[in-house]
Design an enzyme around this catalytic site. Sequence first.
Site, PDB file in Angstrom:
ATOM      1  N   LEU A 145     -18.169  -1.819   0.466  1.00 24.06           N
ATOM      2  CA  LEU A 145     -18.911  -0.856  -0.351  1.00 24.06           C
ATOM      3  C   LEU A 145     -18.601  -1.004  -1.845  1.00 24.06           C
ATOM      4  O   LEU A 145     -18.921  -0.115  -2.640  1.00 24.06           O
ATOM      5  CB  LEU A 145     -18.615   0.574   0.114  1.00 24.06           C
ATOM      6  CG  LEU A 145     -19.126   0.910   1.519  1.00 24.06           C
ATOM      7  CD1 LEU A 145     -18.669   2.297   1.941  1.00 24.06           C
ATOM      8  CD2 LEU A 145     -20.641   0.805   1.593  1.00 24.06           C
ATOM      9  N   GLY A 146     -17.986  -2.112  -2.213  1.00 26.60           N
ATOM     10  CA  GLY A 146     -17.735  -2.377  -3.630  1.00 26.60           C
ATOM     11  C   GLY A 146     -16.971  -1.268  -4.319  1.00 26.60           C
ATOM     12  O   GLY A 146     -17.316  -0.860  -5.426  1.00 26.60           O
ATOM     13  N   PHE A 147     -15.896  -0.803  -3.652  1.00 28.33           N
ATOM     14  CA  PHE A 147     -15.065   0.284  -4.193  1.00 28.33           C
ATOM     15  C   PHE A 147     -15.905   1.532  -4.492  1.00 28.33           C
ATOM     16  O   PHE A 147     -15.625   2.263  -5.436  1.00 28.33           O
ATOM     17  CB  PHE A 147     -14.307  -0.181  -5.431  1.00 28.33           C
ATOM     18  CG  PHE A 147     -12.873  -0.552  -5.143  1.00 28.33           C
ATOM     19  CD1 PHE A 147     -11.829   0.057  -5.821  1.00 28.33           C
ATOM     20  CD2 PHE A 147     -12.565  -1.506  -4.191  1.00 28.33           C
ATOM     21  CE1 PHE A 147     -10.515  -0.271  -5.551  1.00 28.33           C
ATOM     22  CE2 PHE A 147     -11.252  -1.851  -3.917  1.00 28.33           C
ATOM     23  CZ  PHE A 147     -10.216  -1.225  -4.597  1.00 28.33           C
ATOM     24  N   TYR A 199       0.830  -1.208   0.000  1.00 29.04           N
ATOM     25  CA  TYR A 199       0.000   0.000   0.000  1.00 29.04           C
ATOM     26  C   TYR A 199       0.863   1.257   0.000  1.00 29.04           C
ATOM     27  O   TYR A 199       1.944   1.262   0.563  1.00 29.04           O
ATOM     28  CB  TYR A 199      -0.896   0.035   1.237  1.00 29.04           C
ATOM     29  CG  TYR A 199      -1.975  -1.016   1.274  1.00 29.04           C
ATOM     30  CD1 TYR A 199      -2.308  -1.784   0.160  1.00 29.04           C
ATOM     31  CD2 TYR A 199      -2.681  -1.269   2.452  1.00 29.04           C
ATOM     32  CE1 TYR A 199      -3.297  -2.751   0.220  1.00 29.04           C
ATOM     33  CE2 TYR A 199      -3.672  -2.230   2.516  1.00 29.04           C
ATOM     34  CZ  TYR A 199      -3.973  -2.971   1.412  1.00 29.04           C
ATOM     35  OH  TYR A 199      -4.953  -3.928   1.478  1.00 29.04           O
ATOM     36  N   THR A 258     -22.251   2.964  -2.632  1.00 29.86           N
ATOM     37  CA  THR A 258     -22.604   4.198  -1.929  1.00 29.86           C
ATOM     38  C   THR A 258     -23.634   5.006  -2.708  1.00 29.86           C
ATOM     39  O   THR A 258     -24.204   5.960  -2.177  1.00 29.86           O
ATOM     40  CB  THR A 258     -21.375   5.093  -1.711  1.00 29.86           C
ATOM     41  OG1 THR A 258     -20.898   5.572  -2.992  1.00 29.86           O
ATOM     42  CG2 THR A 258     -20.259   4.347  -0.996  1.00 29.86           C
ATOM     43  N   GLY A 259     -23.832   4.677  -3.960  1.00 24.91           N
ATOM     44  CA  GLY A 259     -24.770   5.399  -4.805  1.00 24.91           C
ATOM     45  C   GLY A 259     -24.169   6.578  -5.550  1.00 24.91           C
ATOM     46  O   GLY A 259     -24.846   7.187  -6.392  1.00 24.91           O
TER      47      GLY A 259
END
Length: 353
Positions: free
Chosen positions: A237-239, A53, A243-244
């Site tokens: 949150l699926g990248f 990272y 979150t929308g």
Amino acid sequence: MELVRLGRSDLHVTPICLGTMTFGEQVDQATAHAILDRSLERGVNFIDTAEMYAVPAKRETYGATETILGNWFAARPGARQKLVLATKVAGPARGMDWIRGGSPDLTVQDILSACDDSLRRLQTDVIDLYQIHWPVRHVPAFGSIYFEPKKLKPCSAIEQQLEALQRLVQAGKVRAVGLSNETPYGLGEFIRLAESAGLPRVATVQNPYCLISRAVDNGLDEVMHHHQVSLLAYSPLGFGLLTGKYDAIGLNDPEQRPGRMALYDSMKAQRWGRAEALDAARLYNALAREHGLTPAQLALAFCYRRWTVASTIIGVTSVAQLDEDLNAWGTELSPELLKAVDAIRWQHRDPAQ
């Protein structure tokens, strides 16, 4: 939040873990330290990082996240003792020639040296949970879904990897060990060999788990349950898709770049950038709104309350995002809502697998 025991280890963690892969890329050191301060203040005792990272991985930021964490520990006397610290040794380099010269293997000496480097960057004497970031052998991972025998190549055996981890445990540098991006076969072999040869027993597996990527539920869940291995769920949150924020604009709007999926072309080319993943995410996000929830509340609560998940790794770029994710802890999902979730999955499966 009550503490959860990781596998059969003596590590007890909060069911929410602070992921740090944005530190050193999207998040500068000052902001990272503010996030860490707030996380500790709110009772999170579990932090996850990795030698490779920040993400997206590149030569210039390799090791940056661990360095930022180490600087925070140095500036906050006593903080290290309050936390369970997890990091990871990168597997075979996967095109990253700045990691061990691009080696296609992960040898005993590689693991030993990588651990020493992480300890130095983190400015600590011990890593509580040391994980192999991805398998040394060929496996379908990071978006690949098929095992292909023709891609198998000679590499360090699982028993050799465990022997390296044993040396680290015996030296007092590591307390417990884990895997990441692992398969049911791989986990079973790590457990079998550890028990037959008296080597360290895997406590955790860190794999993707969210509404648009639930491959864990296709067999790995059974293996983990019977072998008493804990799941650390990453990308809940699926990248950002869950979150929308991409629902209306998609991933390619040049005027609106609200998150890493829009910021980095390399990420759009990966599993989270598939059109099918965003299509399914939009359905889950709409479902959340129909039930009076934000998309993030639905996605996080799904992981927080799932029996398979020991701790959910949340990645944030601000204190405000951290608070939002932590505040979702108390969200309850009705049986009717969970039934609707499964109905969407039945139609769309796991598009970000």
